[in-house]
Structure formats: structure tokens, C-alpha cells
Design a protein around this motif. Sequence first.
Motif, PDB file in Angstrom:
ATOM      1  N   GLN A  13       0.968  -1.239   0.083  1.00 20.90           N
ATOM      2  CA  GLN A  13      -0.032   0.069   0.134  1.00 20.90           C
ATOM      3  C   GLN A  13       0.736   1.183  -0.043  1.00 20.90           C
ATOM      4  O   GLN A  13       1.943   1.125   0.464  1.00 20.90           O
ATOM      5  CB  GLN A  13      -1.013   0.016   1.197  1.00 20.90           C
ATOM      6  CG  GLN A  13      -2.061  -1.169   1.304  1.00 20.90           C
ATOM      7  CD  GLN A  13      -3.206  -0.897   2.668  1.00 20.90           C
ATOM      8  OE1 GLN A  13      -2.559  -0.306   3.295  1.00 20.90           O
ATOM      9  NE2 GLN A  13      -4.224  -1.081   2.232  1.00 20.90           N
ATOM     10  N   PRO A  88       2.220   5.485  -5.520  1.00 20.43           N
ATOM     11  CA  PRO A  88       1.555   4.540  -6.655  1.00 20.43           C
ATOM     12  C   PRO A  88       2.440   4.778  -7.809  1.00 20.43           C
ATOM     13  O   PRO A  88       2.817   3.728  -8.549  1.00 20.43           O
ATOM     14  CB  PRO A  88       0.203   5.419  -6.773  1.00 20.43           C
ATOM     15  CG  PRO A  88      -0.275   5.644  -5.353  1.00 20.43           C
ATOM     16  CD  PRO A  88       1.045   6.258  -4.902  1.00 20.43           C
ATOM     17  N   SER A 115      -0.484   0.224  -4.180  1.00 20.82           N
ATOM     18  CA  SER A 115      -1.627   0.570  -4.260  1.00 20.82           C
ATOM     19  C   SER A 115      -2.120   1.830  -3.501  1.00 20.82           C
ATOM     20  O   SER A 115      -1.424   1.992  -2.593  1.00 20.82           O
ATOM     21  CB  SER A 115      -2.496  -0.588  -3.996  1.00 20.82           C
ATOM     22  OG  SER A 115      -2.398  -0.759  -2.385  1.00 20.82           O
TER      23      SER A 115
END
Length: 116
Positions: A13, A88, A115
Amino acid sequence: QVQVTESGGGLVQAGGSLRLSCAGSGRTFSWYRMGWFRQAPGKEREFVASITWTDGRAFYADSVKGRFTISRNNAKNTVYLQMNSLKPEDTAVYYCEIVTPSGGSWGQGTQVTVSS
């Protein structure tokens, strides 16, 4: 011919961390430097970071300064890329290059996906 093998990619993440490893085979006394490059879909391969083999001088792309750290372990013929505060836009296939007097040798790449 130097054999180059990357590992450590994965899915993380945004804001997370990953550490990539790059191991090289062969005699290291002639190595100049090891470096990381990356290629995102539809884009050209770009420089990320490099480190000289003998004295450990490190260089970084502006886009990763302060977030990524390159280091090496001469005893293990390995270079690492510690990636923190991932974004990202860091998503790409990351490639390792080892440069010797014979030229550069590349690994097969490792996928890093960040992500949002």
C-alpha cells in the motif's frame, strides 16, 4: 558474464516499504558499480539509484531521494534497495544492472506494485 538475480518485489500500500535485493555471480574485483532502474507500463526505463562497488558512493534520481536507500554487501555480492514511503507512481518493474569492464549485465526484473 555476470549473472544477475533480483528479488523482493511485491504488492504494498502507499506509504509502505519494500526491500529489493540483487545478487551477482562471478569475480567481483572487476565490478564498477551496481544500479537499479525501473520501467513502468508505457514508459522508458529510468535510473533509480546506483552504488560504486569499491567505495560505496551512492547516487539517486531526484524522484526517490530521501525515500530510497541503496546499499551493498560485498561479502555476499549483493546490493539492496530499501524503498520507504512508497507512492503509486513507484509502480514498475525494477531491474538491477551490474557494470564491469565488459559492460552491463541485467537481471530479469522484479515487479513492484503500490496501491493507493
